[in-house]
Design a protein around this motif. Structure first.
Motif, PDB file in Angstrom:
ATOM      1  N   PRO A 130      15.753   2.841   4.762  1.00 34.62           N
ATOM      2  CA  PRO A 130      17.162   2.530   4.990  1.00 34.62           C
ATOM      3  C   PRO A 130      17.416   1.163   5.622  1.00 34.62           C
ATOM      4  CG  PRO A 130      16.394   3.978   6.705  1.00 34.62           C
ATOM      5  CD  PRO A 130      15.225   3.770   5.778  1.00 34.62           C
ATOM      6  N   PHE A 131      16.452   0.256   5.457  1.00 29.38           N
ATOM      7  CA  PHE A 131      16.570  -1.087   6.016  1.00 29.38           C
ATOM      8  C   PHE A 131      16.184  -2.109   4.953  1.00 29.38           C
ATOM      9  CE2 PHE A 131      15.235   1.786   9.503  1.00 29.38           C
ATOM     10  CZ  PHE A 131      16.434   1.790  10.199  1.00 29.38           C
ATOM     11  N   PRO A 132      16.509  -3.385   5.163  1.00 32.63           N
ATOM     12  CA  PRO A 132      16.231  -4.395   4.143  1.00 32.63           C
ATOM     13  C   PRO A 132      14.739  -4.615   3.912  1.00 32.63           C
ATOM     14  CG  PRO A 132      17.865  -5.185   5.724  1.00 32.63           C
ATOM     15  CD  PRO A 132      17.278  -3.934   6.290  1.00 32.63           C
ATOM     16  N   ALA A 133      14.434  -5.198   2.770  1.00 33.16           N
ATOM     17  CA  ALA A 133      13.053  -5.553   2.449  1.00 33.16           C
ATOM     18  C   ALA A 133      12.547  -6.601   3.430  1.00 33.16           C
ATOM     19  CB  ALA A 133      12.973  -6.090   1.019  1.00 33.16           C
ATOM     20  N   GLY A 134      11.251  -6.533   3.717  1.00 32.29           N
ATOM     21  CA  GLY A 134      10.635  -7.519   4.596  1.00 32.29           C
ATOM     22  C   GLY A 134      10.465  -7.073   6.027  1.00 32.29           C
ATOM     23  N   GLY A 135      11.158  -6.010   6.430  1.00 30.49           N
ATOM     24  CA  GLY A 135      10.998  -5.502   7.787  1.00 30.49           C
ATOM     25  C   GLY A 135       9.758  -4.634   7.909  1.00 30.49           C
ATOM     26  N   SER A 136       9.439  -4.232   9.124  1.00 33.56           N
ATOM     27  CA  SER A 136       8.202  -3.478   9.359  1.00 33.56           C
ATOM     28  C   SER A 136       8.202  -2.132   8.643  1.00 33.56           C
ATOM     29  CB  SER A 136       7.998  -3.277  10.863  1.00 33.56           C
ATOM     30  OG  SER A 136       9.093  -2.581  11.425  1.00 33.56           O
ATOM     31  N   THR A 137       9.347  -1.456   8.618  1.00 28.66           N
ATOM     32  CA  THR A 137       9.402  -0.163   7.935  1.00 28.66           C
ATOM     33  C   THR A 137       9.190  -0.334   6.439  1.00 28.66           C
ATOM     34  OG1 THR A 137      10.960   0.641   9.600  1.00 28.66           O
ATOM     35  CG2 THR A 137      10.773   1.921   7.588  1.00 28.66           C
ATOM     36  N   ASP A 138       9.815  -1.361   5.876  1.00 28.28           N
ATOM     37  CA  ASP A 138       9.685  -1.624   4.445  1.00 28.28           C
ATOM     38  C   ASP A 138       8.251  -1.969   4.074  1.00 28.28           C
ATOM     39  OD1 ASP A 138      10.874  -2.496   1.706  1.00 28.28           O
ATOM     40  OD2 ASP A 138       9.811  -4.285   2.404  1.00 28.28           O
ATOM     41  N   VAL A 139       7.634  -2.846   4.849  1.00 26.60           N
ATOM     42  CA  VAL A 139       6.263  -3.270   4.540  1.00 26.60           C
ATOM     43  C   VAL A 139       5.315  -2.083   4.585  1.00 26.60           C
ATOM     44  CG1 VAL A 139       4.323  -4.649   5.356  1.00 26.60           C
ATOM     45  CG2 VAL A 139       6.616  -5.638   5.302  1.00 26.60           C
ATOM     46  N   ALA A 140       5.420  -1.268   5.631  1.00 26.38           N
ATOM     47  CA  ALA A 140       4.543  -0.105   5.758  1.00 26.38           C
ATOM     48  C   ALA A 140       4.748   0.872   4.609  1.00 26.38           C
ATOM     49  CB  ALA A 140       4.801   0.591   7.093  1.00 26.38           C
ATOM     50  N   THR A 141       5.991   1.078   4.217  1.00 26.37           N
ATOM     51  CA  THR A 141       6.285   2.024   3.151  1.00 26.37           C
ATOM     52  C   THR A 141       5.742   1.538   1.818  1.00 26.37           C
ATOM     53  OG1 THR A 141       8.274   2.721   4.327  1.00 26.37           O
ATOM     54  CG2 THR A 141       8.131   3.312   2.015  1.00 26.37           C
ATOM     55  N   ARG A 142       5.809   0.242   1.560  1.00 33.58           N
ATOM     56  CA  ARG A 142       5.292  -0.298   0.296  1.00 33.58           C
ATOM     57  C   ARG A 142       3.774  -0.212   0.229  1.00 33.58           C
ATOM     58  NH1 ARG A 142       9.100  -2.334  -2.866  1.00 33.58           N
ATOM     59  NH2 ARG A 142      11.156  -2.621  -1.908  1.00 33.58           N
ATOM     60  N   VAL A 143       3.113  -0.384   1.375  1.00 33.75           N
ATOM     61  CA  VAL A 143       1.662  -0.197   1.398  1.00 33.75           C
ATOM     62  C   VAL A 143       1.335   1.249   1.049  1.00 33.75           C
ATOM     63  CG1 VAL A 143      -0.381  -0.164   2.894  1.00 33.75           C
ATOM     64  CG2 VAL A 143       1.241  -2.058   3.025  1.00 33.75           C
ATOM     65  N   ILE A 144       2.065   2.173   1.642  1.00 33.90           N
ATOM     66  CA  ILE A 144       1.870   3.595   1.359  1.00 33.90           C
ATOM     67  C   ILE A 144       2.129   3.890  -0.111  1.00 33.90           C
ATOM     68  CG2 ILE A 144       2.823   5.903   1.783  1.00 33.90           C
ATOM     69  CD1 ILE A 144       3.370   4.925   4.676  1.00 33.90           C
ATOM     70  N   GLY A 145       3.234   3.344  -0.635  1.00 30.47           N
ATOM     71  CA  GLY A 145       3.599   3.612  -2.019  1.00 30.47           C
ATOM     72  C   GLY A 145       2.573   3.103  -3.006  1.00 30.47           C
ATOM     73  N   GLU A 146       2.041   1.919  -2.763  1.00 32.74           N
ATOM     74  CA  GLU A 146       1.042   1.345  -3.663  1.00 32.74           C
ATOM     75  C   GLU A 146      -0.207   2.212  -3.710  1.00 32.74           C
ATOM     76  OE1 GLU A 146      -1.594  -2.764  -4.169  1.00 32.74           O
ATOM     77  OE2 GLU A 146      -0.017  -2.636  -2.642  1.00 32.74           O
ATOM     78  N   TYR A 147      -0.643   2.662  -2.544  1.00 31.55           N
ATOM     79  CA  TYR A 147      -1.840   3.492  -2.492  1.00 31.55           C
ATOM     80  C   TYR A 147      -1.602   4.839  -3.170  1.00 31.55           C
ATOM     81  CZ  TYR A 147      -5.778   6.197  -0.805  1.00 31.55           C
ATOM     82  OH  TYR A 147      -6.895   6.998  -0.739  1.00 31.55           O
ATOM     83  N   LEU A 148      -0.484   5.473  -2.879  1.00 30.41           N
ATOM     84  CA  LEU A 148      -0.216   6.791  -3.438  1.00 30.41           C
ATOM     85  C   LEU A 148      -0.055   6.739  -4.958  1.00 30.41           C
ATOM     86  CD1 LEU A 148       2.241   8.328  -0.825  1.00 30.41           C
ATOM     87  CD2 LEU A 148      -0.174   8.854  -1.156  1.00 30.41           C
ATOM     88  N   SER A 149       0.473   5.641  -5.466  1.00 31.25           N
ATOM     89  CA  SER A 149       0.612   5.508  -6.916  1.00 31.25           C
ATOM     90  C   SER A 149      -0.743   5.612  -7.593  1.00 31.25           C
ATOM     91  CB  SER A 149       1.273   4.170  -7.264  1.00 31.25           C
ATOM     92  OG  SER A 149       2.613   4.141  -6.843  1.00 31.25           O
ATOM     93  N   ALA A 163      -3.625   6.903  -6.068  1.00 33.27           N
ATOM     94  CA  ALA A 163      -4.328   8.129  -5.701  1.00 33.27           C
ATOM     95  C   ALA A 163      -3.781   9.360  -6.412  1.00 33.27           C
ATOM     96  CB  ALA A 163      -4.254   8.337  -4.193  1.00 33.27           C
ATOM     97  N   LEU A 164      -2.469   9.395  -6.642  1.00 31.31           N
ATOM     98  CA  LEU A 164      -1.847  10.580  -7.213  1.00 31.31           C
ATOM     99  C   LEU A 164      -1.568  10.460  -8.702  1.00 31.31           C
ATOM    100  CD1 LEU A 164       0.687  11.407  -4.366  1.00 31.31           C
ATOM    101  CD2 LEU A 164      -1.605  12.321  -4.692  1.00 31.31           C
ATOM    102  N   GLY A 165      -1.705   9.239  -9.217  1.00 30.55           N
ATOM    103  CA  GLY A 165      -1.439   9.059 -10.638  1.00 30.55           C
ATOM    104  C   GLY A 165       0.025   9.171 -10.988  1.00 30.55           C
ATOM    105  N   GLN A 166       0.877   8.964 -10.001  1.00 33.80           N
ATOM    106  CA  GLN A 166       2.321   8.980 -10.219  1.00 33.80           C
ATOM    107  C   GLN A 166       2.942   7.784  -9.515  1.00 33.80           C
ATOM    108  OE1 GLN A 166       4.411  10.690 -12.000  1.00 33.80           O
ATOM    109  NE2 GLN A 166       3.091  12.342 -12.758  1.00 33.80           N
ATOM    110  N   GLN A 167       4.014   7.288 -10.078  1.00 31.65           N
ATOM    111  CA  GLN A 167       4.686   6.147  -9.489  1.00 31.65           C
ATOM    112  C   GLN A 167       5.383   6.547  -8.188  1.00 31.65           C
ATOM    113  OE1 GLN A 167       7.815   4.511 -11.851  1.00 31.65           O
ATOM    114  NE2 GLN A 167       8.003   2.636 -10.630  1.00 31.65           N
ATOM    115  N   ILE A 168       5.210   5.707  -7.162  1.00 35.56           N
ATOM    116  CA  ILE A 168       5.942   5.871  -5.910  1.00 35.56           C
ATOM    117  C   ILE A 168       7.045   4.820  -5.912  1.00 35.56           C
ATOM    118  CG2 ILE A 168       5.835   5.852  -3.394  1.00 35.56           C
ATOM    119  CD1 ILE A 168       4.238   8.115  -4.738  1.00 35.56           C
ATOM    120  N   VAL A 169       8.261   5.261  -5.918  1.00 38.64           N
ATOM    121  CA  VAL A 169       9.408   4.365  -6.002  1.00 38.64           C
ATOM    122  C   VAL A 169       9.961   4.130  -4.601  1.00 38.64           C
ATOM    123  CG1 VAL A 169      11.696   3.981  -6.987  1.00 38.64           C
ATOM    124  CG2 VAL A 169       9.952   5.231  -8.299  1.00 38.64           C
ATOM    125  N   VAL A 170       9.829   2.914  -4.105  1.00 40.01           N
ATOM    126  CA  VAL A 170      10.371   2.559  -2.794  1.00 40.01           C
ATOM    127  C   VAL A 170      11.777   2.014  -2.989  1.00 40.01           C
ATOM    128  CG1 VAL A 170      10.113   1.135  -0.735  1.00 40.01           C
ATOM    129  CG2 VAL A 170       8.088   2.057  -1.882  1.00 40.01           C
TER     130      VAL A 170
END
Length: 314
Positions: free
Chosen positions: A35-54, A56-63
């Motif tokens: 719920p915050f703009p791109a580039g902030g700490s929450t966004d960066v952490a979430t994108r790292v998580i999303g890339e890995y899960l995509s 590991a799980l074989g499914q797209q993680i949409v941030v």
């Protein structure tokens, strides 16, 4: 390494969602709402998580960065989402403070289920060296000579703003907020000297503090962060009773099947704890019940502060 470990930790939460056919999860893209703009700490952490899960799980993680209204747009989107395990909200304590100062179309405490607290960190009052103050006492003296000194925050009316107004009320001074849509632009202007004070989360401030480009005057936690042992707390600096943590946590829409908190095992590992502490992010973990108590307790704290300090959203 710490990012990868945290990714694995959050993965443990997600893959443990019990469904009638758990082995089929996920069979379509999973959405992470930031719920915050791109580039902030929450966004960066979430994108790292999303890339890995995509991978590991074989499914797209949409941030999805659904920013605006101090996080309300993203929070409301999460509340309205299906409770099927395919929507995750990663958010700060805005879920506890926003209902008291913004007109919301949903009740986040009734529409979201707290899953687990990921971390907590102090809110730190930082000063540009050109301001000429090296302590809270010196800032108070200057503010009495120059009422209305401006300070930057990485959001609108939230914890970072309330801490400063709480401090100003106790100290008997007047400070004016300059809200930014994220911590990154706030810090950029602070470093450039466009604004001379900043009330922000500690993590992004540490590199500039170590480089000597910013001075840290006080931190809002009850005890000094192990990452900032030389920075006094507000209470140590004479502002008695001012204690407020800034936390990051995971939520899902109400009605989502219960999730397992295996993240505690990861947060208990020494390597993860040490890495987080170096960036002033204190790992927490714990039970869902403990996190729920924190969320509701902070809701009551913010209700009191908003009333006592007469805080209003513009």
């Amino acid at each position: 390494m710490v990012k990868l470990r945290l990714v694995l930790a959050l993965l443990a939460i997600l893959v443990a969602i019990p469904t009638a056919k758990a082995q089929e999860w996920p069979n379509r893209p999973v959405r992470f709402i930031v719920p915050f703009p791109a580039g902030g700490s929450t966004d960066v952490a979430t994108r790292v998580i999303g890339e890995y899960l995509s991978r590991a799980l074989g499914q797209q993680i949409v941030v999805e960065n659904k920013s605006g209204a101090n996080g309300n747009i993203g929070i409301e989107a999460a509340v309205r989402s299906a409770a099927d395990g395919y929507t995750v909200l990663v958010v700060s304590d805005a879920v506890s403070s926003n209902p008291h100062v913004y007109k919301m179309n949903v009740d986040p405490l009734k529409g979201l289920t707290p899953v687990i607290q990921l971390s907590r960190q102090p809110i730190v009052l930082a000063a540009h060296p050109s301001l000429g103050v090296a302590s809270l006492a010196e800032l108070i003296a200057l503010a009495r000579q120059q009422p209305g000194l401006r300070y930057a925050t990485g959001s609108g009316v939230g914890a970072q703003h309330m801490v400063v107004q709480w401090f100003a009320s106790i100290a008997g001074i007047k400070l004016d907020q300059v809200p930014y849509r994220g911590g990154a632009p706030a810090i950029n202007d602070l470093i450039a000297g466009h604004v001379k004070l900043g009330s922000l989360g500690s993590t992004p401030l540490i590199p500039h503090y170590k480089a000597g480009t910013l001075r840290l005057l006080a931190q809002s936690t009850e005890n000094r962060s192990p990452s900032l042992p030389d920075v006094p707390t507000y209470q140590e600096a004479g502002i008695k009773g001012l204690v407020l943590d800034q936390w990051l946590g995971v939520f899902v829409p109400i009605g989502t099947p219960p999730v397992h908190t295996e993240i505690n095992k990861a947060l208990a590992e020494a390597a993860i704890r040490d890495s987080l502490l170096q960036s002033a992010q204190e790992p927490v973990g714990g039970s869902t019940d403990a996190f729920s108590q924190l969320v509701h307790g902070d809701f009551d704290t913010y209700a009191r502060l908003v009333k006592e300090l007469n805080i209003k959203a513009d």
